[in-house]
Design a protein around this motif. Structure first.
Motif: not given
Length: 208
Positions: A25-33, A160-168, A191-201
């Motif tokens: 989990x070293x590096x994520x980008x965060x995008x939420x709405x 967060x909930x991991x889907x492998x390459x990204x997390x919700x 209040x935010x929901x979104x995705x966090x791609x795991x760039x560490x992978x």
């Protein structure tokens, strides 16, 4: 010769970075709405609209600490209460927007595919509120924006909930400003929901 040397240096750099990535989990980008709920005095003139958040989670060390810089673009419906200095009228059924950058320190605990985290930080930026002027001769209404500098603190938590390459993820925070708008304190709950791609992978090829 120059291209070969550059390729060798690039390969060594990537290998070094990959070895340094001991956390999945070293590096994520965060995008939420989501939305931002004004509370307290802010609700006298603000009401929620759609908001967005962009940021990065950068792991620190090999534990759960991470650095969390993020940009908050919150939109509010705006109904002025008192005219701004030098003006006679207030804007109604209008829109206000925040441009706030916060840098926080957080801690994440991973259990299976779930991650739980909290953070605290500070930052600031600008909040634009509408203002109106009426030319009594031409009977024209001139609309513009007033910029409010806003230092702030923010406390938050998320899941967060991991889907492998990204997390919700879903996240809630408390944001308090230290300057006033309409002679009232600025306080809101994003209040935010979104995705966090795991760039560490990209470097480690591992998953949570």
């Amino acid at each position: 010769m120059g291209k070969s040397l550059l390729s060798i240096l690039l390969t060594l750099s990537l290998c070094t970075l990959a070895k340094a990535q001991t956390r999945s989990d070293k590096l994520y980008t965060v995008s939420g709405i989501g939305t931002s709920l004004p509370v307290g005095e802010s609700s006298d003139f603000f009401s929620p609209k759609i908001s967005t958040t962009l940021g990065v989670n950068l792991g620190l060390g090999n534990k759960g600490l991470f650095l969390y810089p993020k940009f908050n673009l919150h939109a509010f419906a705006y109904n002025g209460i008192t005219p701004d200095d030098g003006l006679t009228y207030t804007a109604q059924n209008a829109r206000a927007t925040t441009y706030l950058l916060n840098v926080a320190l957080g801690y994440r605990k991973i259990t299976g595919k779930f991650g739980f985290y909290g953070y605290a930080g500070a930052g600031g930026g600008f909040i634009l509120t509408p203002k109106v002027e009426v030319n009594p001769i031409t009977q024209q209404v001139i609309a513009s924006n007033k910029s409010h500098g806003m230092p702030m603190i923010e406390l938050g938590a998320g899941i967060e909930y991991s889907l492998g390459g990204l997390s919700l993820f879903t996240e809630v925070s408390y944001m308090n400003g230290f300057n006033q708008i309409q002679h009232r304190n600025f306080t809101t709950i994003p209040l935010t929901i979104g995705i966090k791609p795991n760039l560490s992978r990209l470097f480690s090829g591992s998953s949570k």
